[in-house]
Write a protein that holds these residues in place. Structure first.
Motif, short mmCIF file in Angstrom:
data_model
loop_
_atom_site.label_atom_id
_atom_site.label_comp_id
_atom_site.label_asym_id
_atom_site.label_seq_id
_atom_site.Cartn_x
_atom_site.Cartn_y
_atom_site.Cartn_z
N ARG A 42 0.85 -1.17 -0.02
CA ARG A 42 -0.14 0.18 0.04
C ARG A 42 0.95 1.25 0.15
O ARG A 42 1.81 1.52 0.91
N ARG A 43 0.74 2.12 -0.96
CA ARG A 43 1.66 3.20 -1.24
C ARG A 43 1.59 4.17 0.01
O ARG A 43 2.46 4.96 0.31
N GLY A 46 3.15 2.24 3.29
CA GLY A 46 4.24 1.40 3.05
C GLY A 46 3.71 -0.24 3.49
O GLY A 46 4.75 -0.96 3.60
N GLU A 124 9.63 -0.57 -9.40
CA GLU A 124 8.47 -1.22 -8.90
C GLU A 124 7.28 -0.75 -10.08
O GLU A 124 7.39 0.25 -10.84
N PRO A 126 3.78 0.99 -10.17
CA PRO A 126 2.50 1.68 -9.40
C PRO A 126 1.04 1.20 -10.27
O PRO A 126 1.21 1.07 -11.33
N ARG A 128 -3.20 1.74 -9.54
CA ARG A 128 -4.49 1.85 -8.79
C ARG A 128 -5.44 0.73 -8.90
O ARG A 128 -5.74 0.52 -10.22
N SER A 155 -4.27 3.12 -4.22
CA SER A 155 -3.02 2.92 -4.72
C SER A 155 -1.93 1.97 -4.13
O SER A 155 -1.61 2.05 -2.83
N ILE A 156 -1.38 1.07 -5.14
CA ILE A 156 -0.59 0.06 -4.63
C ILE A 156 0.75 -0.01 -5.37
O ILE A 156 0.56 0.75 -6.47
N CYS A 157 1.63 -0.55 -5.02
CA CYS A 157 2.72 -0.93 -6.04
C CYS A 157 3.34 -2.27 -5.86
O CYS A 157 3.20 -2.80 -4.63
N ARG A 159 6.60 -4.78 -6.22
CA ARG A 159 8.01 -4.54 -6.04
C ARG A 159 8.66 -5.86 -5.80
O ARG A 159 8.03 -6.72 -5.18
#
Length: 168
Positions: A42-43, A46, A124, A126, A128, A155-157, A159
């Protein structure tokens, strides 16, 4: 000490025996092997929402429905040893807003699908999470619907986390 071919050979033989007994040469400092984990984070804070062990060279996919065309899109990524995520192919029915296109890309049309093969690295990814798009991440034959771990519009990423491998 003076080395002759005979003493050099003896030293090499001795080092070979020592390496065989000890299991090989010790790695240089900082060169220990690394474990890789694919993470969905979760951006906003973190927080790791999901993670799974992976290996360098392994592929995973992200699939979804295009927001305006409502057609399926499949992105294929490859994981590198240094944790880079490389978009190697995108498949879709026809070009729509936001889909991969580059004049130098390897584009083919097979059946009803367009395939764009490329090499686009990301530290990473990004993303949504769509409420209607049905985003899914598929790894090692398992599909993870992103709405099962994140809220719509969140919003997630995606990685790679690199961690030293535990000694045996």
């Amino acid at each position: 000490m003076h080395f002759t071919p005979r003493t050099a050979f003896a030293c090499l033989a001795w080092l070979t025996v020592v390496a065989a007994i000890t299991g090989g040469v010790a790695p240089a400092p900082g060169a220990e092997s690394m474990r890789l984990r694919l993470e969905v984070v979760r951006r906003a804070d973190g927080h790791v929402l999901w993670d799974h062990p992976v290996q360098a060279g392994e592929n995973f996919t992200i699939d979804y429905r295009h927001s305006s065309d409502h057609t399926p899109v499949l992105d294929i990524f490859q994981i590198t040893a240094d944790g880079t995520l490389v978009l190697i192919e995108e498949r879709f029915d026809w070009y729509g807003s936001g889909l991969e296109f580059h004049p130098s890309a390897d584009i083919s049309f097979s059946g009803a699908q367009t395939r764009v093969r490329l090499h686009r690295p990301f530290a990473e990814i990004p993303l949504r999470v769509g409420e209607v798009a049905g985003h899914g991440l598929t790894l090692q034959g398992m599909r993870l619907p992103l709405l099962s771990i994140a809220k719509g519009r969140e919003s997630i990423c995606i990685r790679i986390a690199r961690q030293p491998a535990e000694s045996r």
